[in-house]
Write an enzyme that holds these catalytic residues in place. Sequence first.
Site, mmCIF file in Angstrom:
data_model
loop_
_atom_site.group_PDB
_atom_site.id
_atom_site.type_symbol
_atom_site.label_atom_id
_atom_site.label_comp_id
_atom_site.label_asym_id
_atom_site.label_seq_id
_atom_site.Cartn_x
_atom_site.Cartn_y
_atom_site.Cartn_z
ATOM 1 N N SER A 118 0.956 -0.886 0.131
ATOM 2 C CA SER A 118 0.076 -0.086 0.302
ATOM 3 C C SER A 118 0.804 1.567 0.162
ATOM 4 C CB SER A 118 -1.012 -0.100 1.200
ATOM 5 O OG SER A 118 -0.116 -0.112 2.491
ATOM 6 N N HIS A 139 -2.171 -2.708 -6.588
ATOM 7 C CA HIS A 139 -2.865 -2.340 -5.490
ATOM 8 C C HIS A 139 -4.372 -2.682 -5.296
ATOM 9 C CE1 HIS A 139 -3.096 0.518 -2.300
ATOM 10 N NE2 HIS A 139 -2.891 -0.597 -1.441
ATOM 11 N N GLU A 151 -5.205 0.211 -8.290
ATOM 12 C CA GLU A 151 -3.558 0.894 -8.783
ATOM 13 C C GLU A 151 -2.588 0.459 -8.676
ATOM 14 O OE1 GLU A 151 -2.800 3.198 -4.670
ATOM 15 O OE2 GLU A 151 -2.499 5.000 -6.278
ATOM 16 N N ASN A 189 -2.907 6.153 -1.613
ATOM 17 C CA ASN A 189 -3.231 6.443 0.281
ATOM 18 C C ASN A 189 -2.172 8.047 0.310
ATOM 19 O OD1 ASN A 189 -4.023 4.358 1.554
ATOM 20 N ND2 ASN A 189 -2.206 3.079 0.572
HETATM 21 N N1 CAA Z 1 -16.170 -10.384 -0.139
HETATM 22 C C1 CAA Z 1 -17.967 -10.488 -1.425
HETATM 23 N N2 CAA Z 1 -18.563 -10.017 -1.248
HETATM 24 C C2 CAA Z 1 -18.171 -9.436 0.158
HETATM 25 C C3 CAA Z 1 -17.250 -9.128 0.568
HETATM 26 C C4 CAA Z 1 -16.392 -9.657 0.824
HETATM 27 N N3 CAA Z 1 -14.810 -9.416 1.739
HETATM 28 N N4 CAA Z 1 -17.618 -7.977 1.936
HETATM 29 C C5 CAA Z 1 -18.602 -7.194 1.306
HETATM 30 N N5 CAA Z 1 -19.188 -7.758 -0.002
HETATM 31 C C6 CAA Z 1 -20.991 -7.314 -0.453
HETATM 32 C C7 CAA Z 1 -22.364 -7.456 0.374
HETATM 33 O O1 CAA Z 1 -22.353 -9.236 0.267
HETATM 34 C C8 CAA Z 1 -23.005 -6.493 -0.132
HETATM 35 O O2 CAA Z 1 -23.681 -7.132 -0.910
HETATM 36 P P1 CAA Z 1 -24.780 -6.356 -1.652
HETATM 37 O O3 CAA Z 1 -24.241 -5.555 -1.661
HETATM 38 O O4 CAA Z 1 -24.374 -6.992 -3.449
HETATM 39 O O5 CAA Z 1 -25.676 -6.975 -1.257
HETATM 40 C C9 CAA Z 1 -21.681 -5.149 -0.487
HETATM 41 O O6 CAA Z 1 -20.599 -6.675 -0.155
HETATM 42 C C10 CAA Z 1 -22.038 -4.999 0.478
HETATM 43 O O7 CAA Z 1 -21.408 -5.129 2.232
HETATM 44 P P2 CAA Z 1 -22.691 -5.227 3.393
HETATM 45 O O8 CAA Z 1 -23.539 -4.887 3.483
HETATM 46 O O9 CAA Z 1 -21.667 -6.104 4.511
HETATM 47 O O10 CAA Z 1 -22.265 -4.425 4.343
HETATM 48 P P3 CAA Z 1 -22.072 -2.360 3.781
HETATM 49 O O11 CAA Z 1 -23.035 -1.913 2.426
HETATM 50 O O12 CAA Z 1 -21.412 -1.862 4.993
HETATM 51 O O13 CAA Z 1 -20.296 -2.863 2.932
HETATM 52 C C11 CAA Z 1 -18.013 -1.867 2.136
HETATM 53 C C12 CAA Z 1 -19.104 -3.519 3.154
HETATM 54 C C13 CAA Z 1 -17.970 -2.544 1.339
HETATM 55 C C14 CAA Z 1 -16.486 -2.729 3.236
HETATM 56 C C15 CAA Z 1 -18.417 -0.249 2.475
HETATM 57 O O14 CAA Z 1 -18.896 -0.246 3.975
HETATM 58 C C16 CAA Z 1 -17.156 0.579 2.200
HETATM 59 O O15 CAA Z 1 -17.341 1.135 0.757
HETATM 60 N N6 CAA Z 1 -16.630 0.672 2.814
HETATM 61 C C17 CAA Z 1 -15.505 1.244 1.676
HETATM 62 C C18 CAA Z 1 -14.194 0.602 1.417
HETATM 63 C C19 CAA Z 1 -12.693 1.554 1.056
HETATM 64 O O16 CAA Z 1 -13.117 2.439 0.471
HETATM 65 N N7 CAA Z 1 -11.934 0.122 0.685
HETATM 66 C C20 CAA Z 1 -10.636 0.695 0.679
HETATM 67 C C21 CAA Z 1 -9.592 1.040 2.174
HETATM 68 S S1 CAA Z 1 -8.273 1.450 1.571
HETATM 69 C C22 CAA Z 1 -7.495 -0.059 0.750
HETATM 70 O O17 CAA Z 1 -8.004 -1.076 0.719
HETATM 71 C C23 CAA Z 1 -5.613 0.347 0.493
HETATM 72 C C24 CAA Z 1 -5.428 1.082 1.587
HETATM 73 O O18 CAA Z 1 -4.083 0.953 0.789
HETATM 74 C C25 CAA Z 1 -4.920 1.172 3.206
#
Ligand code: CAA
Length: 296
Positions: A118, A139, A151, A189
Amino acid sequence: MNNITVIGSGTMGNGIAHVFAQNGYKVSLVDINQAALDKALATISRNMDRQVAKGSLSEEDKNTALSKIKTFTSLKAGIEHADLVIEAATENLQIKLDLFKQLDELSKDEAILATNTSSISITKIAAATTRPDKVIGMHFMNPVPVMKLVEVIRGYATSDEVTAKIMDLSKKLDKIPVEVNDYPGFVANRILMPMINEAIYTLYESVAGVEEIDTVMKLGMAHPMGPLQLADFIGLDVCLSILRVLHEGFGNPKYAPCPLLVNMVEAGFKGVKTGEGFYKYTPGVKEFTVSPQFTK
Ligand code: CAA
């Protein structure tokens, strides 16, 4: 490219293996112990069940995808046939340098070596190998099966041909790749972490409480999670280490991590993975509450 090796079976590694297997690639998943690999396979199966429940994956396609993943505790056996190796091990510079030296020695001469880092410099990692033109950043974002972005980070010596192959491969995974250059924090990031750090400063200076800060950003900016919840989800130790890379890499005090973040990590409050960060979590329970530390 058909044979993909993923090194590290934690959250990112198992998500990457999931996405490749679902798209028909043969995946070798490598980790140091079998228990971690078994846990990763169970997680992939559970996450595929969510897709089956929604109707975006059939039970048959789930079973076909799972059958494409083989697990290995030996690095040599896990990478001997790899066309592409994606490293998703611990976010530690020395571990990555040692690992890439070994990957370079053990993999086919033509294999591309990618890292899911990351924030660690792709150029520095590439310099530990004899093939810096074939080392690249790939990424993925968490949760990997859900998030569309990859990315794609070009190190100083990464070739045009390797970059084009990785851009193309990412599209075959139904992702949207974005090509960026190798400077601290890349793009994702460099922008995300100062926002999270500023949210922590806002809490530290008592401008508002945890839920208030997150609500402003969720409802006001249409973010799916507020920055403090997102920090817990990413891991507060990971956020701290990325901010340190930015601070050191640019030498600019604007990236200095908030002392509250440093204290929380030192006290072991690292977010979801330790059960408590800005919020308190109970394993297996979706609901969570503000950490008692911030309700006093
Ligand atoms: N595998 C498969 N499907 C998944 C999953 C996984 N691991 N996690 C969630 N899902 C699916 C769920 O089944 C659900 O599908 P539907 O909407 O089609 O029913 C959908 O994703 C949403 O999940 P939830 O209903 O459980 O929960 P939510 O609506 O709160 O969404 C989330 C969860 C997708 C994580 C959402 O909160 C989100 O987008 N959060 C922000 C994520 C983000 O910003 N990620 C980047 C982080 S930074 C990074 O990764 C890089 C770094 O370098 C730090």
